[in-house]
Design an enzyme around this catalytic site. Structure first.
Site, PDB file in Angstrom:
ATOM      1  N   ALA A  76      -6.862   7.009 -63.628  1.00 61.26           N
ATOM      2  CA  ALA A  76      -7.923   7.623 -62.807  1.00 61.26           C
ATOM      3  C   ALA A  76      -8.872   6.589 -62.207  1.00 61.26           C
ATOM      4  CB  ALA A  76      -8.705   8.632 -63.647  1.00 61.26           C
TER       5      ALA A  76
ATOM      6  N   ARG B  58      -0.141  14.508 -54.220  1.00 65.86           N
ATOM      7  CA  ARG B  58      -1.048  15.245 -55.096  1.00 65.86           C
ATOM      8  C   ARG B  58      -2.410  15.461 -54.424  1.00 65.86           C
ATOM      9  NH1 ARG B  58      -0.927  12.696 -60.868  1.00 65.86           N
ATOM     10  NH2 ARG B  58      -1.905  14.707 -61.324  1.00 65.86           N
TER      11      ARG B  58
ATOM     12  N   ASN C 233      -1.488  -0.100 -64.079  1.00 69.74           N
ATOM     13  CA  ASN C 233      -1.648   1.316 -63.740  1.00 69.74           C
ATOM     14  C   ASN C 233      -3.059   1.683 -64.184  1.00 69.74           C
ATOM     15  OD1 ASN C 233      -1.738   4.047 -63.455  1.00 69.74           O
ATOM     16  ND2 ASN C 233       0.219   4.462 -64.469  1.00 69.74           N
TER      17      ASN C 233
ATOM     18  N   ARG D  43       1.193  14.393 -72.297  1.00 63.34           N
ATOM     19  CA  ARG D  43       0.235  14.683 -71.235  1.00 63.34           C
ATOM     20  C   ARG D  43       0.969  15.223 -70.005  1.00 63.34           C
ATOM     21  NH1 ARG D  43      -2.470  10.131 -67.334  1.00 63.34           N
ATOM     22  NH2 ARG D  43      -3.817  11.574 -66.228  1.00 63.34           N
TER      23      ARG D  43
ATOM     24  N   HIS E 106       2.070   3.621 -60.252  1.00 67.33           N
ATOM     25  CA  HIS E 106       1.703   4.997 -60.609  1.00 67.33           C
ATOM     26  C   HIS E 106       2.977   5.744 -60.953  1.00 67.33           C
ATOM     27  CE1 HIS E 106      -2.355   4.307 -59.434  1.00 67.33           C
ATOM     28  NE2 HIS E 106      -1.907   3.736 -58.333  1.00 67.33           N
TER      29      HIS E 106
ATOM     30  N   PRO F 263      -6.918   4.949 -68.481  1.00 65.35           N
ATOM     31  CA  PRO F 263      -7.225   6.105 -69.324  1.00 65.35           C
ATOM     32  C   PRO F 263      -6.157   7.193 -69.320  1.00 65.35           C
ATOM     33  CG  PRO F 263      -8.634   6.058 -67.388  1.00 65.35           C
ATOM     34  CD  PRO F 263      -7.929   4.739 -67.439  1.00 65.35           C
ATOM     35  N   ASN F 264      -6.020   7.786 -70.490  1.00 64.47           N
ATOM     36  CA  ASN F 264      -5.133   8.930 -70.747  1.00 64.47           C
ATOM     37  C   ASN F 264      -3.647   8.567 -70.786  1.00 64.47           C
ATOM     38  OD1 ASN F 264      -7.267  10.933 -70.887  1.00 64.47           O
ATOM     39  ND2 ASN F 264      -7.513  10.586 -68.688  1.00 64.47           N
TER      40      ASN F 264
ATOM     41  N   GLU G 138       0.716  -2.740 -58.517  1.00 63.92           N
ATOM     42  CA  GLU G 138       0.070  -1.482 -58.922  1.00 63.92           C
ATOM     43  C   GLU G 138       1.163  -0.430 -59.125  1.00 63.92           C
ATOM     44  OE1 GLU G 138      -2.687  -0.199 -55.899  1.00 63.92           O
ATOM     45  OE2 GLU G 138      -2.923   1.810 -56.767  1.00 63.92           O
TER      46      GLU G 138
ATOM     47  N   TYR H  63       4.191  13.722 -65.645  1.00 61.16           N
ATOM     48  CA  TYR H  63       4.331  12.342 -66.111  1.00 61.16           C
ATOM     49  C   TYR H  63       5.579  12.090 -66.967  1.00 61.16           C
ATOM     50  CZ  TYR H  63      -0.472  12.010 -64.424  1.00 61.16           C
ATOM     51  OH  TYR H  63      -1.585  12.023 -63.622  1.00 61.16           O
TER      52      TYR H  63
END
Ligand code: DQA
Length: 147
Positions: free
Chosen positions: A79, A109, A76, A19, A102, A11-12, A100, A24
Site C-alpha cells: 500500500a 483495480r 513490493n 489475505r 506487484h 505491509p500486509n 518494483e 493474491y
C-alpha cells in the site's frame, strides 16, 4: 563473492496465502522467500528477504541496502506504493537497479492503486504475474547485473 539482492516487502504481505487469495493467491511469503533463495543460487546471486508493516522500517532497509552495497533492490511496497514519498526518496539514493513488483495487476483495480510513487525511480515494473513476478524480477536482475 555473489552479489546480494535485497527483496523488500511492505505491509500486509506477511499474510500472503490467507489475505484475499482471490487477488493474491494461496502461496505464502515464506514460500516465496524459499523459492527466491533457490532461484538466486541458480542465478549465482544471494538474496536478503525482508517484510515489514512499517514505513520507516522499509526506509531503513532501503538505506541499509545502499550502505551495504547491495547489487540491486526488488521491492513490493504494497500500500505504501501509492502514498510514500519517503520510500521513493530512499530508493532515489540507491545507485543499483530497482525492480518494483506487484502481485496483482494494480491497473485493473481501484483508481488509487494506479499511481505509484516508486515507479518514478524503478527501472522495471512488474504487475499482475502473481508471485511469479518476484521470480521474473530476480531473473531479469541477474541479466541487468551481468551486462
Ligand atoms: C500490491 C498492490 C497494492 O495496491 C496493495 O496495497 C498491496 C499489494 C500487490 O502486490 O499487488 O498490498 O502491492
Amino acid at each position: 563473492m555473489a552479489k546480494t539482492i535485497h527483496i523488500i516487502n511492505g505491509p500486509n504481505l506477511n499474510l500472503l496465502g490467507t489475505r484475499q487469495p482471490e487477488i493474491y493467491g494461496s502461496v505464502t511469503l515464506p514460500d516465496v522467500n524459499a523459492a527466491c533463495d533457490k532461484l538466486s543460487t541458480e542465478l549465482g546471486l544471494r538474496t536478503r528477504f525482508q517484510q515489514s508493516n512499517h514505513e520507516g522500517q522499509l526506509v531503513d532497509w532501503v538505506q541499509e541496502a545502499r550502505l551495504t552495497n547491495a547489487a540491486g533492490i526488488i521491492i513490493n511496497p504494497a500500500a505504501y506504493t501509492h502514498t510514500s514519498v519517503a520510500i521513493l526518496d530512499a530508493l532515489s539514493m540507491f545507485e543499483g537497479p530497482v525492480i518494483e513488483v506487484h502481485i496483482s495487476q494494480v491497473h485493473k483495480r481501484e483508481a488509487f492503486r494506479h499511481h505509484s510513487y516508486v515507479s518514478q525511480r524503478a527501472d522495471v515494473v512488474i504487475a499482475g504475474a502473481g508471485v511469479n513476478g518476484y521470480y521474473l524480477a530476480l531473473t531479469h536482475m541477474a541479466g541487468l547485473l551481468a551486462d
